[in-house]
Motif scaffolding. Structure first.
Motif, PDB file in Angstrom:
ATOM      1  N   ALA A  76     -22.994  52.100  -9.512  1.00 26.85           N
ATOM      2  CA  ALA A  76     -23.100  52.378 -10.939  1.00 26.85           C
ATOM      3  C   ALA A  76     -24.074  51.367 -11.536  1.00 26.85           C
ATOM      4  O   ALA A  76     -24.767  50.659 -10.802  1.00 26.85           O
ATOM      5  CB  ALA A  76     -21.724  52.291 -11.595  1.00 26.85           C
ATOM      6  N   GLY A  77     -24.117  51.277 -12.855  1.00 29.85           N
ATOM      7  CA  GLY A  77     -24.979  50.262 -13.449  1.00 29.85           C
ATOM      8  C   GLY A  77     -25.163  50.414 -14.936  1.00 29.85           C
ATOM      9  O   GLY A  77     -24.996  51.507 -15.494  1.00 29.85           O
ATOM     10  N   HIS A  78     -25.481  49.301 -15.566  1.00 30.06           N
ATOM     11  CA  HIS A  78     -25.916  49.305 -16.962  1.00 30.06           C
ATOM     12  C   HIS A  78     -27.438  49.431 -16.966  1.00 30.06           C
ATOM     13  O   HIS A  78     -28.146  48.545 -16.494  1.00 30.06           O
ATOM     14  CB  HIS A  78     -25.506  48.017 -17.677  1.00 30.06           C
ATOM     15  N   GLN A  79     -27.933  50.538 -17.507  1.00 28.93           N
ATOM     16  CA  GLN A  79     -29.364  50.764 -17.604  1.00 28.93           C
ATOM     17  C   GLN A  79     -29.767  50.619 -19.067  1.00 28.93           C
ATOM     18  O   GLN A  79     -29.344  51.400 -19.908  1.00 28.93           O
ATOM     19  CB  GLN A  79     -29.735  52.144 -17.061  1.00 28.93           C
ATOM     20  N   PHE A  80     -30.554  49.574 -19.335  1.00 30.49           N
ATOM     21  CA  PHE A  80     -30.929  49.230 -20.711  1.00 30.49           C
ATOM     22  C   PHE A  80     -29.680  49.114 -21.586  1.00 30.49           C
ATOM     23  O   PHE A  80     -29.652  49.555 -22.734  1.00 30.49           O
ATOM     24  CB  PHE A  80     -31.925  50.244 -21.281  1.00 30.49           C
ATOM     25  N   GLY A  81     -28.632  48.536 -20.990  1.00 26.13           N
ATOM     26  CA  GLY A  81     -27.409  48.242 -21.729  1.00 26.13           C
ATOM     27  C   GLY A  81     -26.378  49.349 -21.721  1.00 26.13           C
ATOM     28  O   GLY A  81     -25.244  49.130 -22.154  1.00 26.13           O
ATOM     29  N   GLN A  82     -26.742  50.532 -21.215  1.00 25.22           N
ATOM     30  CA  GLN A  82     -25.818  51.673 -21.229  1.00 25.22           C
ATOM     31  C   GLN A  82     -25.275  51.915 -19.821  1.00 25.22           C
ATOM     32  O   GLN A  82     -26.048  52.026 -18.865  1.00 25.22           O
ATOM     33  CB  GLN A  82     -26.534  52.933 -21.735  1.00 25.22           C
ATOM     34  N   PHE A  83     -23.950  52.037 -19.711  1.00 22.04           N
ATOM     35  CA  PHE A  83     -23.327  52.195 -18.398  1.00 22.04           C
ATOM     36  C   PHE A  83     -23.393  53.637 -17.922  1.00 22.04           C
ATOM     37  O   PHE A  83     -23.195  54.576 -18.696  1.00 22.04           O
ATOM     38  CB  PHE A  83     -21.866  51.755 -18.455  1.00 22.04           C
ATOM     39  N   THR A  84     -23.667  53.815 -16.631  1.00 21.61           N
ATOM     40  CA  THR A  84     -23.690  55.149 -16.046  1.00 21.61           C
ATOM     41  C   THR A  84     -23.380  55.072 -14.560  1.00 21.61           C
ATOM     42  O   THR A  84     -23.597  54.040 -13.921  1.00 21.61           O
ATOM     43  CB  THR A  84     -25.065  55.824 -16.270  1.00 21.61           C
ATOM     44  N   MET A  85     -22.873  56.158 -14.006  1.00 22.24           N
ATOM     45  CA  MET A  85     -22.643  56.254 -12.568  1.00 22.24           C
ATOM     46  C   MET A  85     -23.949  56.667 -11.899  1.00 22.24           C
ATOM     47  O   MET A  85     -24.649  57.572 -12.380  1.00 22.24           O
ATOM     48  CB  MET A  85     -21.537  57.263 -12.266  1.00 22.24           C
ATOM     49  N   LEU A  86     -24.262  56.020 -10.787  1.00 24.53           N
ATOM     50  CA  LEU A  86     -25.551  56.232 -10.137  1.00 24.53           C
ATOM     51  C   LEU A  86     -25.360  56.456  -8.641  1.00 24.53           C
ATOM     52  O   LEU A  86     -24.419  57.082  -8.217  1.00 24.53           O
ATOM     53  CB  LEU A  86     -26.464  55.018 -10.398  1.00 24.53           C
ATOM     54  N   GLY A  87     -26.285  55.924  -7.857  1.00 29.02           N
ATOM     55  CA  GLY A  87     -26.265  56.053  -6.409  1.00 29.02           C
ATOM     56  C   GLY A  87     -27.674  56.213  -5.896  1.00 29.02           C
ATOM     57  O   GLY A  87     -28.626  56.349  -6.671  1.00 29.02           O
ATOM     58  N   ASP A  88     -27.827  56.178  -4.585  1.00 30.97           N
ATOM     59  CA  ASP A  88     -29.151  56.332  -3.973  1.00 30.97           C
ATOM     60  C   ASP A  88     -29.617  57.774  -4.121  1.00 30.97           C
ATOM     61  O   ASP A  88     -29.323  58.630  -3.285  1.00 30.97           O
ATOM     62  CB  ASP A  88     -29.103  55.953  -2.496  1.00 30.97           C
ATOM     63  N   GLY A  89     -30.368  58.027  -5.166  1.00 32.57           N
ATOM     64  CA  GLY A  89     -30.825  59.386  -5.427  1.00 32.57           C
ATOM     65  C   GLY A  89     -32.034  59.790  -4.621  1.00 32.57           C
ATOM     66  O   GLY A  89     -32.362  60.979  -4.543  1.00 32.57           O
ATOM     67  N   ARG A  90     -32.714  58.827  -4.033  1.00 29.93           N
ATOM     68  CA  ARG A  90     -33.884  59.149  -3.201  1.00 29.93           C
ATOM     69  C   ARG A  90     -34.046  58.136  -2.066  1.00 29.93           C
ATOM     70  O   ARG A  90     -35.161  57.915  -1.578  1.00 29.93           O
ATOM     71  CB  ARG A  90     -35.154  59.191  -4.045  1.00 29.93           C
ATOM     72  N   ALA A  91     -32.970  57.507  -1.689  1.00 32.70           N
ATOM     73  CA  ALA A  91     -33.031  56.494  -0.635  1.00 32.70           C
ATOM     74  C   ALA A  91     -31.919  56.701   0.370  1.00 32.70           C
ATOM     75  O   ALA A  91     -30.829  57.166   0.026  1.00 32.70           O
ATOM     76  CB  ALA A  91     -32.943  55.094  -1.241  1.00 32.70           C
ATOM     77  N   LEU A  92     -32.209  56.339   1.609  1.00 30.44           N
ATOM     78  CA  LEU A  92     -31.218  56.440   2.672  1.00 30.44           C
ATOM     79  C   LEU A  92     -31.270  55.198   3.544  1.00 30.44           C
ATOM     80  O   LEU A  92     -32.357  54.735   3.922  1.00 30.44           O
ATOM     81  CB  LEU A  92     -31.492  57.669   3.549  1.00 30.44           C
TER      82      LEU A  92
END
Length: 480
Positions: free
Chosen positions: A75-91
């Motif tokens: 997950a992560g805070h992106q420019f201060g805003q929290f969101t669920m993420l993940g490796d969207g283009r990486a393996l």
């Protein structure tokens, strides 16, 4: 054929919600355009075999060595805003073992994963070349960083604002564990958080594993690593551009070179990233943003620091309160070293700050001005307020004379810490333009070769000089 890779992927020992096994998408005509022989040698790989058609199959994802690759959840805070993420283009291809050390080997731009959302999982050639150039330059500059093993064209096009050539970067890191990985884990459950943290400690700080206060020691170690890293960035004028919590590696390595750049004319308010419209990640804000990110990381560890939440918060706050002093110590050491002073004293702070004030007021080039001092060419530095500058030079010389070190030692120290060349933004953009628009990688290859030894004065003046006003790059783009 293993190409010398010795994969032992311990991340797969974690619960399955931390990752998704995913095969890379096939590339129609993979071709290696950059290959890092130095890094290959240091990892004990078969460089002849890798830098070949067979290696292109591995680096494009067409050929999988060993187990199925995986995409990590975070997950992560992106420019201060929290969101669920993940490796969207990486393996993650695997964890390569060499001489007792463990290295993540990751493909970036290898296709869609479960975390891609609306993205295609691919990457344009330009940003992958940028990451290769700058990450390798950062390594040569002594900055903790992920590194680049290869850039491979896929032979396919991807659509952004227009059709672009797609490429895959092969990235090497001590791990891809991020502050955002822990933010993801704590949302999953306290059990997931403990599982991840124990894994991280065993991997990065095994000496802590049997300690009663291992989670406290872990937090302290990550704070130290980040303090050291950000101080290095500030000392060389590097701007990351997207200091989101998912871009903060707990190893203390610089990760994800998107809209990054180096300061030319010194201005603490400099922002290059086209997406940072509020200036959140401007140069002077980086130390404070690092502290903010660390606070978010510390919050995730609260359940582990003590059974009593109030006590746990107090422990975390105490550790975080050390950040400012740690950063200041690392920063001052870097800065006085740049002035030839081996061991900093409190009185040296004023000397450094006065020089930075001169740099800012005179709009002097950060890199070339420090290099001029290193070479004893202070008389060649052109300023409008000559009186103030001369007074500072006299004060600096007096400070050097009062130290228990020789003039020769001071000069050597400066020459070894103040680079003659950096990945100047106009040079990088020029090289990327030629590579993308004309298929000519000559300029990219030249930059890569030059940055292997950034402290040499033998480089052509073209690569050392600050840009002309019309050449200055005002914005950099993530380009994903």
């Amino acid at each position: 054929m293993t190409f010398g890779f010795n994969f032992e992927t311990t991340y797969k020992n974690l619960s399955s919600h931390f990752f998704t096994e995913t095969l890379p998408e096939k590339s129609s005509n993979p071709e290696i355009v950059l290959f890092n022989e130095r890094l290959s040698d240091s990892l004990g790989l078969d460089k002849e075999a890798l830098n070949s058609e067979g290696g292109a199959g591995v680096f494009s994802g067409n050929e999988v060595i060993g187990e199925t690759p995986l995409a990590m959840a975070y997950a992560g805070h992106q420019f201060g805003q929290f969101t669920m993420l993940g490796d969207g283009r990486a393996l993650l291809l695997g964890e390569h073992m060499h001489h007792g050390e463990r290295y993540d080997v990751q493909l970036k731009g290898s296709g869609r994963t479960d975390y891609s959302r609306a993205g295609d999982g691919r990457a344009p050639l330009g940003p992958m070349l940028r990451e290769y150039i700058i990450s390798e330059a950062m390594h040569a500059l002594g900055v903790p960083t992920t590194r680049s093993l290869a850039v491979t064209l896929t032979g396919d096009s991807i659509m952004r604002e227009q059709p672009l050539k797609s490429a895959v970067l092969t990235r090497v890191a001590s791990s891809h564990l991020r502050a955002g990985t822990f933010q993801y884990a704590v949302i999953e459950s306290e059990e997931a958080l403990k599982e991840l943290t124990d894994y991280a400690i065993e991997r990065h700080y095994p000496d802590f594993a049997d300690k009663e206060n291992k989670y406290e020691l872990f937090l302290e170690a990550v704070i130290h690593a980040q303090s050291y890293l950000i101080a290095k960035w500030q000392s060389i004028g590097f701007i990351h551009g997207v200091m989101n919590t998912d871009n903060m590696a707990i190893s203390g390595e610089t990760i994800d070179y998107g809209p990054c750049a180096f300061i030319d004319h010194y201005d603490p308010a400099t922002v290059f990233s086209s997406i940072d419209v509020q200036g959140r990640y401007q140069f002077r804000n980086q130390p404070g943003i690092a502290q903010w990110n660390l606070a978010k990381f510390a919050e995730t560890l609260i359940p582990l620091l003590d059974e009593d939440q109030d006590q746990a918060i107090e422990i975390a706050q105490k550790k975080l309160n050390n950040y400012k002093d740690l950063y200041q110590t690392y920063w001052l050491t870097n800065m006085v070293n740049k002035l030839g002073i081996a061991t900093p004293e409190e009185s040296d702070v004023e000397l450094v700050l006065e020089f930075l004030e001169i740099l800012e007021k005179e709009a002097l080039d950060h890199t070339s001005t420090f290099r001029a001092l290193s070479l004893g060419h202070d008389s060649d530095i052109e300023v409008e307020d000559q009186e103030t500058f001369d007074a500072w030079v006299k004060k600096w010389h007096t400070a050097l004379e009062n130290k228990e070190q020789s003039a020769e030692d001071a000069s050597t120290l400066m020459k070894n810490i103040n680079p003659a060349v950096i990945p100047r933004n106009h040079l990088v953009e020029e090289a990327l333009f030629y590579a993308v628009k004309t298929d000519d990688l000559t300029k990219v290859e030249k930059l890569v070769e030059i940055f292997k030894d950034p402290y040499s004065d033998e480089h052509d003046e073209y690569y050392k000089r600050p840009p002309k006003e019309e050449e200055m790059i005002q914005n950099t783009f993530c380009g994903t």
